[in-house]
Design a protein around this motif. Structure first.
Motif, mmCIF file in Angstrom:
data_model
loop_
_atom_site.group_PDB
_atom_site.id
_atom_site.type_symbol
_atom_site.label_atom_id
_atom_site.label_comp_id
_atom_site.label_asym_id
_atom_site.label_seq_id
_atom_site.Cartn_x
_atom_site.Cartn_y
_atom_site.Cartn_z
ATOM 1 N N THR A 148 0.825 -1.203 0.000
ATOM 2 C CA THR A 148 0.000 0.000 0.000
ATOM 3 C C THR A 148 0.862 1.258 0.000
ATOM 4 O O THR A 148 0.546 2.239 -0.683
ATOM 5 C CB THR A 148 -0.922 0.010 1.231
ATOM 6 N N GLU A 149 1.950 1.224 0.740
ATOM 7 C CA GLU A 149 2.816 2.394 0.861
ATOM 8 C C GLU A 149 3.628 2.653 -0.412
ATOM 9 O O GLU A 149 4.204 3.728 -0.569
ATOM 10 C CB GLU A 149 3.785 2.203 2.040
ATOM 11 N N HIS A 150 3.669 1.675 -1.317
ATOM 12 C CA HIS A 150 4.469 1.793 -2.548
ATOM 13 C C HIS A 150 3.684 1.219 -3.727
ATOM 14 O O HIS A 150 4.239 0.516 -4.572
ATOM 15 C CB HIS A 150 5.800 1.062 -2.381
ATOM 16 N N MET A 151 2.399 1.540 -3.788
ATOM 17 C CA MET A 151 1.506 0.935 -4.773
ATOM 18 C C MET A 151 1.972 1.159 -6.207
ATOM 19 O O MET A 151 2.042 0.221 -7.011
ATOM 20 C CB MET A 151 0.086 1.490 -4.600
ATOM 21 N N LEU A 202 6.208 -10.653 2.945
ATOM 22 C CA LEU A 202 7.170 -9.822 2.230
ATOM 23 C C LEU A 202 8.418 -10.619 1.850
ATOM 24 O O LEU A 202 8.958 -10.455 0.750
ATOM 25 C CB LEU A 202 7.568 -8.619 3.084
ATOM 26 N N ARG A 203 8.882 -11.491 2.752
ATOM 27 C CA ARG A 203 10.069 -12.287 2.449
ATOM 28 C C ARG A 203 9.815 -13.279 1.330
ATOM 29 O O ARG A 203 10.702 -13.582 0.528
ATOM 30 C CB ARG A 203 10.550 -13.038 3.701
ATOM 31 N N LYS A 204 8.591 -13.816 1.274
ATOM 32 C CA LYS A 204 8.261 -14.807 0.252
ATOM 33 C C LYS A 204 7.950 -14.186 -1.101
ATOM 34 O O LYS A 204 7.941 -14.886 -2.114
ATOM 35 C CB LYS A 204 7.049 -15.642 0.708
ATOM 36 N N ALA A 205 7.674 -12.877 -1.123
ATOM 37 C CA ALA A 205 7.233 -12.232 -2.365
ATOM 38 C C ALA A 205 8.344 -12.249 -3.409
ATOM 39 O O ALA A 205 9.453 -11.769 -3.170
ATOM 40 C CB ALA A 205 6.787 -10.804 -2.079
ATOM 41 N N LEU A 206 8.044 -12.759 -4.580
ATOM 42 C CA LEU A 206 9.032 -12.893 -5.643
ATOM 43 C C LEU A 206 9.440 -11.552 -6.242
ATOM 44 O O LEU A 206 10.506 -11.451 -6.851
ATOM 45 C CB LEU A 206 8.478 -13.793 -6.745
ATOM 46 N N ASN A 207 8.620 -10.543 -6.086
ATOM 47 C CA ASN A 207 8.915 -9.232 -6.690
ATOM 48 C C ASN A 207 9.485 -8.232 -5.691
ATOM 49 O O ASN A 207 9.704 -7.079 -6.036
ATOM 50 C CB ASN A 207 7.650 -8.644 -7.325
ATOM 51 N N SER A 265 16.295 -4.704 -0.742
ATOM 52 C CA SER A 265 16.182 -3.281 -0.404
ATOM 53 C C SER A 265 14.726 -2.886 -0.191
ATOM 54 O O SER A 265 14.418 -2.086 0.705
ATOM 55 C CB SER A 265 16.815 -2.420 -1.505
ATOM 56 N N ALA A 266 13.814 -3.440 -1.003
ATOM 57 C CA ALA A 266 12.391 -3.136 -0.824
ATOM 58 C C ALA A 266 11.883 -3.713 0.497
ATOM 59 O O ALA A 266 11.088 -3.082 1.206
ATOM 60 C CB ALA A 266 11.583 -3.684 -1.991
ATOM 61 N N TYR A 267 12.344 -4.900 0.838
ATOM 62 C CA TYR A 267 11.961 -5.509 2.114
ATOM 63 C C TYR A 267 12.433 -4.641 3.280
ATOM 64 O O TYR A 267 11.664 -4.345 4.213
ATOM 65 C CB TYR A 267 12.555 -6.910 2.218
ATOM 66 N N GLU A 268 13.687 -4.228 3.246
ATOM 67 C CA GLU A 268 14.228 -3.410 4.334
ATOM 68 C C GLU A 268 13.524 -2.067 4.423
ATOM 69 O O GLU A 268 13.342 -1.527 5.519
ATOM 70 C CB GLU A 268 15.732 -3.218 4.154
ATOM 71 N N LYS A 269 13.109 -1.528 3.296
ATOM 72 C CA LYS A 269 12.359 -0.268 3.304
ATOM 73 C C LYS A 269 11.055 -0.429 4.080
ATOM 74 O O LYS A 269 10.702 0.416 4.918
ATOM 75 C CB LYS A 269 12.084 0.182 1.868
ATOM 76 N N SER A 270 10.354 -1.525 3.822
ATOM 77 C CA SER A 270 9.088 -1.754 4.527
ATOM 78 C C SER A 270 9.313 -2.020 6.007
ATOM 79 O O SER A 270 8.523 -1.580 6.850
ATOM 80 C CB SER A 270 8.341 -2.931 3.877
ATOM 81 N N ARG A 328 9.294 -0.102 11.721
ATOM 82 C CA ARG A 328 10.003 0.280 12.951
ATOM 83 C C ARG A 328 9.534 1.629 13.487
ATOM 84 O O ARG A 328 9.632 1.890 14.686
ATOM 85 C CB ARG A 328 11.506 0.343 12.692
ATOM 86 N N ASP A 329 9.056 2.483 12.619
ATOM 87 C CA ASP A 329 8.582 3.796 13.056
ATOM 88 C C ASP A 329 7.367 3.687 13.970
ATOM 89 O O ASP A 329 7.113 4.582 14.779
ATOM 90 C CB ASP A 329 8.230 4.671 11.850
#
Length: 433
Positions: free
Chosen positions: A318-321, A380-385, A389-394, A399-400
């Motif tokens: 959702t945050e990066h649709m 998120l870890r299982k997502a092929l796309n 870096s995208a995982y760490e961004k989410s 963390r916020d």
């Protein structure tokens, strides 16, 4: 951080997300071919020559047997579907096909029965023998019979309160979509044509041969807060969104929970003044084991554990649709789009009181969402796309709001066993075999 599980399925040479090894690849063909017609069951490999004549308005197709062919124009829309034989022609009434005059395109295409045939029972109707699939779970008429290449069939996993309705409308599902007269009912491109079926709450309509499960996911705390507001009944105990208003009233009106801040302060705090029964309901809702508000009940754990364990997962966050949509479209070999406008449907207006959430109350909510956050991270870890870096961004974004749970590898309570819930609402999956 661990990499995604590997997959043996390779469809072509490009990658969905740079930086990850052994990425599953999605391909597309110029034409969709089905041997034996719309209701046929023949599976075959054929070589098809498509000859574009003149300015593209007449196409001759040669093959050794009757076929059904759907041709695309430059905007990826289906312009003609017809049954033809050797040397027959298909007349087009749209803009020229995006190839030069006289070009001969030859592809070896594996064909199969359509994944959605109106004359056959849908997967949902096989799971629930006395039910019909709801109208909102169907694709619009322009996309309903479109068949993606075998091995690229996708099912849309519509998790509530993740902007799933906006994505679903963009994919061409009916849902809560409201369009102005004459407007396009879905976004252009190849992704809307690849996603043929939908899974939402108790409507599991994914065929057994589904190759990819497309999830829309959102920060679990933001999803939970949105769901709470969405389900809240009015002062008379009525809700425009939920049919099970008795369940809602047991939480919202029988207990002192009008906002998420109230629920955390009075229902989750050890010294909160809510009754023990109301405290139990608050915990049950947050953990998805008590059916009060529907979107908490049908949570990430329910959706992930309902699909096959070895199912290939794709994700739109959702945050990066926009970026995730573009990357998926690129993975399908489609044109790169910019400034995508998604329809906004099924939204709810927050009141000023809903914006209040104290730090202590936020941490209490995160604590009860711990197992849900673990499942969110797993998706998120299982997502092929989704690359590293995208995982760490989410995770940084998580963390916020929930710093402890974002980095945790386990929770202070065990993940609920929801096998009976899945079997009851999704249905016995062996009926699809």
């Amino acid at each position: 951080m661990p990499h995604n599980p590997r997959t043996n399925h390779q469809s072509c040479a490009s990658k969905l997300a740079p930086g990850r090894l052994s990425r599953t690849v999605l391909c597309w063909w110029v034409a969709t071919i089905i041997v034996g017609g719309i209701s046929g069951a023949v599976v075959s490999i054929i070589t098809l020559s498509v000859n574009i004549v003149g300015n593209g308005h007449v196409v001759s197709v040669r093959s050794g047997q009757d076929i059904v062919v759907g041709l695309r124009d430059g905007s990826d829309s289906i312009v003609k579907v017809a049954k033809i034989k050797d040397n027959d022609t298909i007349s087009r009434h749209s803009s020229p096909i995006a190839s030069s005059a006289g070009t001969v395109l030859t592809s070896e295409v594996e064909t199969s029965t359509p994944t959605y045939a109106p004359t056959n029972p849908s997967p949902y109707e096989k799971l629930h023998l006395k039910s019909s699939i709801p109208w909102w779970a169907k694709k619009g008429t322009k996309l309903r019979n479109f068949v993606p290449p075998k091995g690229n069939e996708m099912c849309f996993v519509h998790v509530g309160k993740t902007a799933g309705s906006s994505i679903g409308c963009a994919l061409g599902f009916r849902l809560h979509c409201n369009y102005e007269r004459g407007s396009r009912p879905y976004l252009p491109g190849r992704l809307p044509k690849s996603v043929t079926h939908l899974f939402h709450q108790a409507v599991y309509d994914c065929p057994i041969e589904t190759s990819y499960y497309l999830f829309v996911v959102r920060d679990p705390l933001a999803r939970s807060r949105s769901a709470f507001v969405y389900g809240r009944p009015d002062k008379d105990g009525n809700s425009p969104h939920e049919h099970h208003v008795d369940n809602l009233n047991r939480l919202y009106n029988e207990c002192p929970f009008q906002t998420m801040n109230d629920l955390a302060r009075f229902g989750l705090k050890e010294d909160g003044f809510a009754s023990e029964k109301c405290k139990s309901r608050a915990v049950g809702m947050m953990r998805g084991v008590g059916r009060f508000e529907n979107h908490h009940f049908f949570n990430y754990q329910y959706y992930l554990e309902s699909i096959p364990k070895d199912g290939n997962i794709l994700v739109i966050r959702t945050e990066h649709m926009e970026q995730d949509w573009i990357n998926l479209e690129r993975g399908l070999g489609g044109q790169i789009m910019s400034n995508i406008t998604f329809p906004r449907d099924n939204t709810n207006q927050k009141e000023p009181r809903d914006l209040i959430l104290g730090d202590e109350e936020r941490m209490l909510l995160c604590r009860e969402l711990c197992q849900e956050i673990m499942v969110y991270k797993r998706i998120l870890r299982k997502a092929l796309n989704i690359d590293d870096s995208a995982y760490e961004k989410s995770i940084d974004e998580l963390r916020d709001v929930c710093p402890t749970e974002a980095d945790a590898v386990k929770c202070t309570f065990r993940k609920p066993d929801i096998s009976e819930k899945i079997n009851h609402y999704r249905g016995p999956i062996d009926r699809l075999e």
